[in-house]
Write an enzyme that holds these catalytic residues in place. Structure first.
Site, PDB file in Angstrom:
ATOM      1  N   ARG A 158     100.077  29.391  46.404  1.00 57.63           N
ATOM      2  CA  ARG A 158     100.110  28.526  45.212  1.00 57.63           C
ATOM      3  C   ARG A 158     100.579  29.277  43.948  1.00 57.63           C
ATOM      4  O   ARG A 158      99.879  29.393  42.961  1.00 57.63           O
ATOM      5  CB  ARG A 158      98.736  27.903  44.974  1.00 57.63           C
ATOM      6  CG  ARG A 158      98.074  27.283  46.165  1.00 57.63           C
ATOM      7  CD  ARG A 158      98.767  26.055  46.711  1.00 57.63           C
ATOM      8  NE  ARG A 158      98.734  24.916  45.839  1.00 57.63           N
ATOM      9  CZ  ARG A 158      97.742  24.033  45.763  1.00 57.63           C
ATOM     10  NH1 ARG A 158      96.682  24.199  46.492  1.00 57.63           N
ATOM     11  NH2 ARG A 158      97.813  23.012  44.939  1.00 57.63           N
ATOM     12  N   PRO A 159     101.766  29.862  43.982  1.00 61.49           N
ATOM     13  CA  PRO A 159     102.259  30.577  42.789  1.00 61.49           C
ATOM     14  C   PRO A 159     102.462  29.640  41.602  1.00 61.49           C
ATOM     15  O   PRO A 159     102.502  28.421  41.767  1.00 61.49           O
ATOM     16  CB  PRO A 159     103.599  31.139  43.256  1.00 61.49           C
ATOM     17  CG  PRO A 159     104.010  30.279  44.389  1.00 61.49           C
ATOM     18  CD  PRO A 159     102.758  29.796  45.045  1.00 61.49           C
ATOM     19  N   ILE A 160     102.578  30.212  40.409  1.00 55.28           N
ATOM     20  CA  ILE A 160     102.827  29.384  39.210  1.00 55.28           C
ATOM     21  C   ILE A 160     104.079  29.857  38.471  1.00 55.28           C
ATOM     22  O   ILE A 160     104.266  29.565  37.282  1.00 55.28           O
ATOM     23  CB  ILE A 160     101.615  29.422  38.242  1.00 55.28           C
ATOM     24  CG1 ILE A 160     101.292  30.862  37.821  1.00 55.28           C
ATOM     25  CG2 ILE A 160     100.400  28.735  38.853  1.00 55.28           C
ATOM     26  CD1 ILE A 160     100.385  30.958  36.613  1.00 55.28           C
ATOM     27  N   ASP A 161     104.960  30.545  39.202  1.00 56.73           N
ATOM     28  CA  ASP A 161     106.175  31.069  38.555  1.00 56.73           C
ATOM     29  C   ASP A 161     107.008  29.976  37.895  1.00 56.73           C
ATOM     30  O   ASP A 161     107.546  30.164  36.793  1.00 56.73           O
ATOM     31  CB  ASP A 161     107.020  31.843  39.574  1.00 56.73           C
ATOM     32  CG  ASP A 161     107.341  30.987  40.802  1.00 56.73           C
ATOM     33  OD1 ASP A 161     106.401  30.429  41.401  1.00 56.73           O
ATOM     34  OD2 ASP A 161     108.521  30.836  41.128  1.00 56.73           O
ATOM     35  N   LYS A 177      92.532  11.202  41.902  1.00 56.69           N
ATOM     36  CA  LYS A 177      92.119  12.552  41.465  1.00 56.69           C
ATOM     37  C   LYS A 177      93.303  13.245  40.807  1.00 56.69           C
ATOM     38  O   LYS A 177      93.189  13.803  39.719  1.00 56.69           O
ATOM     39  CB  LYS A 177      91.656  13.364  42.676  1.00 56.69           C
ATOM     40  CG  LYS A 177      91.535  14.864  42.420  1.00 56.69           C
ATOM     41  CD  LYS A 177      91.073  15.654  43.619  1.00 56.69           C
ATOM     42  CE  LYS A 177      92.147  16.106  44.521  1.00 56.69           C
ATOM     43  NZ  LYS A 177      92.913  17.292  44.154  1.00 56.69           N
ATOM     44  N   ASN A 178      94.464  13.191  41.460  1.00 59.22           N
ATOM     45  CA  ASN A 178      95.601  13.999  40.998  1.00 59.22           C
ATOM     46  C   ASN A 178      96.339  13.397  39.809  1.00 59.22           C
ATOM     47  O   ASN A 178      97.309  13.972  39.331  1.00 59.22           O
ATOM     48  CB  ASN A 178      96.566  14.266  42.164  1.00 59.22           C
ATOM     49  CG  ASN A 178      95.939  15.218  43.164  1.00 59.22           C
ATOM     50  OD1 ASN A 178      94.904  15.839  42.887  1.00 59.22           O
ATOM     51  ND2 ASN A 178      96.528  15.316  44.341  1.00 59.22           N
ATOM     52  N   ARG A 229      85.281  17.447  46.750  1.00 60.31           N
ATOM     53  CA  ARG A 229      86.196  17.759  45.644  1.00 60.31           C
ATOM     54  C   ARG A 229      87.128  16.588  45.365  1.00 60.31           C
ATOM     55  O   ARG A 229      87.555  16.377  44.239  1.00 60.31           O
ATOM     56  CB  ARG A 229      87.035  19.001  45.990  1.00 60.31           C
ATOM     57  CG  ARG A 229      86.267  20.301  46.003  1.00 60.31           C
ATOM     58  CD  ARG A 229      87.221  21.448  45.983  1.00 60.31           C
ATOM     59  NE  ARG A 229      88.266  21.205  45.021  1.00 60.31           N
ATOM     60  CZ  ARG A 229      89.457  21.798  45.041  1.00 60.31           C
ATOM     61  NH1 ARG A 229      89.737  22.655  45.997  1.00 60.31           N
ATOM     62  NH2 ARG A 229      90.369  21.548  44.127  1.00 60.31           N
ATOM     63  N   ASP A 289      99.710  15.584  51.332  1.00 61.45           N
ATOM     64  CA  ASP A 289      98.257  15.362  51.259  1.00 61.45           C
ATOM     65  C   ASP A 289      97.772  14.351  52.285  1.00 61.45           C
ATOM     66  O   ASP A 289      96.571  14.158  52.427  1.00 61.45           O
ATOM     67  CB  ASP A 289      97.841  14.886  49.856  1.00 61.45           C
ATOM     68  CG  ASP A 289      98.037  15.978  48.830  1.00 61.45           C
ATOM     69  OD1 ASP A 289      97.967  15.674  47.633  1.00 61.45           O
ATOM     70  OD2 ASP A 289      98.296  17.126  49.230  1.00 61.45           O
ATOM     71  N   ARG A 335      92.015  25.270  40.914  1.00 57.56           N
ATOM     72  CA  ARG A 335      93.282  25.863  40.495  1.00 57.56           C
ATOM     73  C   ARG A 335      94.103  24.928  39.624  1.00 57.56           C
ATOM     74  O   ARG A 335      94.998  25.354  38.900  1.00 57.56           O
ATOM     75  CB  ARG A 335      94.081  26.399  41.661  1.00 57.56           C
ATOM     76  CG  ARG A 335      94.183  25.553  42.868  1.00 57.56           C
ATOM     77  CD  ARG A 335      95.090  26.208  43.863  1.00 57.56           C
ATOM     78  NE  ARG A 335      96.124  26.947  43.214  1.00 57.56           N
ATOM     79  CZ  ARG A 335      97.182  26.422  42.606  1.00 57.56           C
ATOM     80  NH1 ARG A 335      97.293  25.122  42.542  1.00 57.56           N
ATOM     81  NH2 ARG A 335      98.082  27.186  42.046  1.00 57.56           N
ATOM     82  N   CYS A 392      94.752  29.456  47.519  1.00 57.08           N
ATOM     83  CA  CYS A 392      93.669  28.672  48.113  1.00 57.08           C
ATOM     84  C   CYS A 392      93.960  28.636  49.606  1.00 57.08           C
ATOM     85  O   CYS A 392      94.920  29.237  50.080  1.00 57.08           O
ATOM     86  CB  CYS A 392      93.624  27.270  47.511  1.00 57.08           C
ATOM     87  SG  CYS A 392      94.977  26.256  48.068  1.00 57.08           S
TER      88      CYS A 392
END
Ligand code: EPZ
Length: 418
Positions: free
Chosen positions: A121-124, A22-23, A397, A304, A92, A116
């Site tokens: 889960r920042p995206i900085d 998936k990833n 998912r 995970d 996300r 989530c």
């Protein structure tokens, strides 16, 4: 909403195949935005997250369809460069369209993904990387608005390892002018898979598999063909399913080296595990001991697989300490495992699991996130009596027909409509 019902204490035995990762599939699908034409993939798993990505790509002008074993993405010029909130909030990882859209069109308007269950889960780090490449970044009404005349190669140093940040930086840099060096890049196998596909498309990338990636920007790319690597997290989950039921299971179509950190810990706990090039077999063990883990970026123990490993440790012979270093809230499976009579004490980043053979007793439990749902299925396989896991849309998912795969190994497990 569906549930999964499990009658525990049945040994799993036999051979089972891993699906595609998936990833790896998600960034690969977003990479198709980098050039028009027909991208052909194989081994793309049939998952809810893939369908969500398809919807977003369709919104951005692409068409995806399956043709037998092939998964084909036809990319066309898109007059919209916007990833809307109602699509991004469903998955996300949609933030991975930021780099490709910026590189291809000089503009990207992407909804902030929001957090989530497992963390904010920042995206900085993603945004700092885009800025380093020359993008102007604004945040307006919950959207990232990124613009540039032309991305220019730069030195990007991540102050913390980020898989998605590395993927966005890589996909932006391949079309930037000049040389980009990404330092402290994530080294997960999925990064290598993405980089290998970009190279097939004509990108110039060196250092693949290391924490320093050097990219020479090119003016254009062309679509190619690629087989997605096997899903190491699913493979590890299936291996634990065999182990936790005291069975003998061979997981095929996998790359054992990609989840070696789990295999090493399971051997330390007392399991006999045989590794081949594309398969791994766990042998029956009457009992095993508690072994501590700390989740770390690859090649360390994968976050995970933390929840799935915790299920295995609940019925170990003795205690262990599980430390979650990657996400700030990834122990929501603890309270559900305790409903199954597990003996666990947890704080934000640390859980003490007082393992005891035979301690798990079936009960209704609720999935809270993707890997927690897999953990509860595994615990149900080992518990006495019936366990029902609700809210398994979380499971769908990231796992392709998990209950069918476990049933094929002899598991007494079925999906029931709620
Ligand atoms: C990817 O998420 C995976 N998702 C996750 O798998 C996986 O758990 C994670 O990598 C770590 O291996 C996909 O590949 C689609 P990160 P990602 O950026 O990229 C912090 C699953 O179960 N961070 O490596 O979002 C972040 O909060 C999912 O399949 C920042 O602070 O993970 C986290 O604490 C769950 N700022 C840490 O870094 C940023 O800009 C690692 O996150 C980005 C990240």
């Amino acid at each position: 909403m569906d549930k999964i019902s499990i009658l525990g204490q049945t040994q799993l035995n036999g051979r089972v195949k891993t699906s595609g990762a998936k990833n790896s599939s998600l960034p690969l699908l977003f990479a198709t935005l980098l050039c028009n034409g027909r991208h052909i993939f194989t081994n793309v798993p049939n998952l809810q997250d893939i369908l969500s990505t398809e919807t977003l790509l369709a919104h951005l002008g692409s068409k995806a369809h399956r043709d037998g074993e092939k998964y084909i993405v036809e990319t066309n010029m898109s007059d919209t460069h916007k990833a809307p909130y109602d699509l991004v909030r469903k998955m996300r990882a949609s933030i991975l369209c930021l780099g490709p859209l910026l590189a291809r069109y000089g503009e990207a308007v992407v909804s902030l993904p929001g957090g989530c269950a497992i963390g904010t889960r920042p995206i900085d780090k993603h945004l700092e990387a885009m800025k380093a490449l020359g993008a102007e970044i604004d945040i307006q009404e919950g959207y990232v608005i990124a613009r540039t005349k032309k991305l220019k190669g730069a030195r990007i140093v991540f102050d913390g390892v980020t898989v998605g940040g590395t993927e966005n930086a890589l996909m932006a840099a391949v079309l930037a002018e000049g040389e980009t060096i990404i330092e402290n890049a994530a080294k997960e196998p999925e990064i290598d898979d993405l980089a290998n596909y970009l190279v097939k498309m004509g990108a110039k990338i060196s250092g693949i598999g290391t924490s320093i990636l050097t990219i020479q920007g090119v003016s254009k790319l062309t679509p190619a063909e690629h087989a997605v690597i096997p899903d190491r997290i699913e493979a590890g989950t299936l291996l634990i399913a065999g182990a936790i039921t005291g069975g003998e299971v061979t997981v095929e179509n996998c790359i054992p080296q990609h989840f070696e950190s789990l295999i090493v810990k399971m051997r330390e706990a007392g399991f006999k595990i045989d590794q081949e090039k594309t398969s791994v077999t766990v042998r029956p063990a009457k009992s095993w001991k508690g072994v501590d883990i700390q989740t770390m970026p690859y090649p360390g123990f994968a976050t995970d697989l933390q929840a799935q490993y915790m299920a295995l440790m609940c019925i170990a012979n003795g205690p262990c300490i599980i430390t979650e270093n990657i996400f700030e809230n990834r122990f929501m499976h603890v309270q559900e495992l305790m409903r199954l009579n597990a003996d666990i004490t947890s704080r934000t980043q640390v859980a003490i699991v007082r393992g005891k053979p035979g301690v798990l007793k079936g009960a209704p439990v609720m999935a809270t996130d993707l890997r927690a749902s897999a953990c509860l299925v595994l615990a149900g396989l080992a518990a006495t009596g019936e366990t029902t896991v609700s809210r398994i849309y979380h499971l769908d998912r990231g796992y392709e027909r998990l209950e069918e795969k476990l049933m094929s190994l002899g598991g007494k497990i079925k999906r029931v409509k709620e």
